[in-house]
Scaffold this active site. Structure first.
Site, PDB file in Angstrom:
ATOM      1  N   LEU A   1       0.886  -1.046   0.273  1.00  0.00           N
ATOM      2  CA  LEU A   1      -0.174  -0.009   0.095  1.00  0.00           C
ATOM      3  C   LEU A   1       0.752   1.251   0.116  1.00  0.00           C
ATOM      4  O   LEU A   1       1.796   1.560   0.883  1.00  0.00           O
ATOM      5  CB  LEU A   1      -0.787   0.006   1.462  1.00  0.00           C
ATOM      6  CG  LEU A   1      -2.195   0.794   1.329  1.00  0.00           C
ATOM      7  CD1 LEU A   1      -3.215  -0.028   0.355  1.00  0.00           C
ATOM      8  CD2 LEU A   1      -2.785   0.860   2.638  1.00  0.00           C
ATOM      9  N   HIS A   2       0.776   2.031  -0.945  1.00  0.00           N
ATOM     10  CA  HIS A   2       1.721   3.233  -0.893  1.00  0.00           C
ATOM     11  C   HIS A   2       0.907   4.381  -1.742  1.00  0.00           C
ATOM     12  O   HIS A   2       1.532   5.639  -1.728  1.00  0.00           O
ATOM     13  CB  HIS A   2       3.074   2.755  -1.564  1.00  0.00           C
ATOM     14  CG  HIS A   2       2.712   2.839  -3.086  1.00  0.00           C
ATOM     15  ND1 HIS A   2       2.330   1.570  -3.892  1.00  0.00           N
ATOM     16  CD2 HIS A   2       3.209   3.644  -4.230  1.00  0.00           C
ATOM     17  CE1 HIS A   2       2.200   1.694  -5.108  1.00  0.00           C
ATOM     18  NE2 HIS A   2       2.828   2.610  -5.498  1.00  0.00           N
ATOM     19  N   ARG A   3      -0.043   4.336  -2.414  1.00  0.00           N
ATOM     20  CA  ARG A   3      -0.560   5.419  -3.448  1.00  0.00           C
ATOM     21  C   ARG A   3      -0.963   6.612  -2.619  1.00  0.00           C
ATOM     22  O   ARG A   3      -1.851   6.340  -1.589  1.00  0.00           O
ATOM     23  CB  ARG A   3      -1.623   4.955  -4.294  1.00  0.00           C
ATOM     24  CG  ARG A   3      -1.174   3.866  -5.361  1.00  0.00           C
ATOM     25  CD  ARG A   3      -2.151   3.778  -6.423  1.00  0.00           C
ATOM     26  NE  ARG A   3      -1.309   2.727  -7.665  1.00  0.00           N
ATOM     27  CZ  ARG A   3      -0.492   3.258  -8.341  1.00  0.00           C
ATOM     28  NH1 ARG A   3      -0.082   4.687  -8.440  1.00  0.00           N
ATOM     29  NH2 ARG A   3      -0.033   2.517  -9.642  1.00  0.00           N
TER      30      ARG A   3
END
Length: 366
Positions: A208-210
């Site tokens: 998860l990084h957006r």
């Protein structure tokens, strides 16, 4: 014919590596590897390049971080200098990062041919910086190497000449198969968190990084709450991106006990985990494709994807950030009611060979 292969971050090297390996067996085609330094990654050691079966970069621009404009400008000026000195015949860019855009523009203005690997992918979401990079790069490229049939459709709609379009498959899948063979030769006990894998017969992985998911407190808290619920049935291991960890601390978000946060992992260490996972929950692009190649259920925590074939043919499903949608899809996976999927056309580990055969034809024209 002299070729520059461009990479800006660790995932880009996964894409240029199969091309470099294929080029090594074709003497008329010489190449140099340019690392723009868009991202610094401590995992990019000598061992990293040995695992990929390629040499160290011939040039390192050291562009570093900053805003999109600052980073792109540093890459452009640095790349212009080496193009002036070397005058390559062709520049090959991959994917959709700032380095892809920056080096394409420099090359085109210097009358150097540009080839785009992973051309034609579209999310049709201009809030994504990657979408802008994809569109601009494709607007000026000379050769388009396409991973899936929808990419061909998109490029034809945009007026690209069919003679320049080449449906070759996916170099990332070439590299996946290559790394799987390497993994078979390794002792898994030497890889980080293999003990987690051994301790859990079933587990899931998370990435998860957006910004749309982790920069907004309400959205991020909602996702983490949903992961907590998932983890009641299935332990999750979550190699956490620096941006994600920072926001978790800023927002005071605590992961559930069964959501195991770990440091960012090398490609091989993460591959060792996700290849045997029950499910991947992700907002990345590459993992959607890699899970499809190996038939692993994937829940994409986004509202759109530029990789539709992973949904229409593969094992991926868009679930957005909705707690209900994520849990509903997860329930079908646990109940063994998930779609089987199939490996898309040309995702057979030979995309780079097809690319090199086409480049040999282009050599005659230059």
């Amino acid at each position: 014919m002299k070729i520059f292969l461009i990479a800006g971050a660790r995932p880009n090297f996964m894409k240029i590596a199969p091309i470099a390996r294929a080029l090594d067996s074709h003497n008329p085609l010489t190449y140099k590897i340019v690392h723009t330094g868009q991202h610094y990654d401590q995992n990019m050691s000598d061992i990293f390049f040995q695992e990929l079966g390629i040499r160290q970069p011939d040039y390192h621009l050291g562009a570093g971080g900053g805003t999109h404009a600052q980073q792109t400008a540093r890459i452009m000026t640095g790349f212009e200098d080496i193009c002036t000195n070397e005058r390559p015949d062709m520049v090959i860019v991959v994917g959709d990062v700032n380095s892809t855009l920056a080096c394409s523009v420099v090359a085109k203005k210097m009358q150097i041919k540009v080839a785009h690997v992973e051309a034609g992918l579209r999310s049709f979401d201009l809030s994504m910086p990657e979408e802008i990079n994809r569109m601009v790069t494709d607007a000026i490229s000379d050769l388009f190497f396409v991973t899936e049939e929808q990419g061909m459709v998109n490029l034809i709609k945009e007026g690209k000449p069919e003679s320049a379009l080449h449906f070759v498959g996916h170099v990332m899948i070439d590299n996946l198969f290559y790394q799987l063979k390497k993994l078979e030769e390794m002792d898994p006990e030497t890889l980080p968190y293999n003990d987690f894998k051994q301790a859990h017969s079933d587990y899931g992985v998370v990435t998860l990084h957006r910004p749309s998911n982790v920069d907004n407190r309400d959205v991020f808290e909602g996702i983490m709450g949903t992961l907590a619920k998932v983890s009641e049935s299935l332990p999750l291991i979550f190699p956490i991106h620096p941006r994600t960890r920072k926001n978790m601390e800023v927002f005071g978000i605590e992961p559930a006990d069964n959501v195991h946060l770990v440091e960012p992992l090398s490609y091989m260490a993460f591959l060792n985990l996700w290849k045997d996972a029950e499910v991947a929950l992700t907002d990345s692009g590459g993992l959607q494709e890699e899970t499809t190649a190996l038939g692993i259920p994937c829940l994409t925590i986004r509202e759109n994807t530029e990789r539709p074939i992973t949904i229409t043919e593969g094992t991926n499903e868009l679930v957005g950030t909705s707690r209900e949608a994520i849990l509903n899809a997860f329930g079908r996976i646990i109940a063994r009611e998930w779609k089987q999927g199939q490996r898309p056309k040309f995702w057979d580990g030979r995309a780079s060979e097809r690319i090199v055969e086409i480049l040999k034809g282009e050599r005659v024209k230059i």
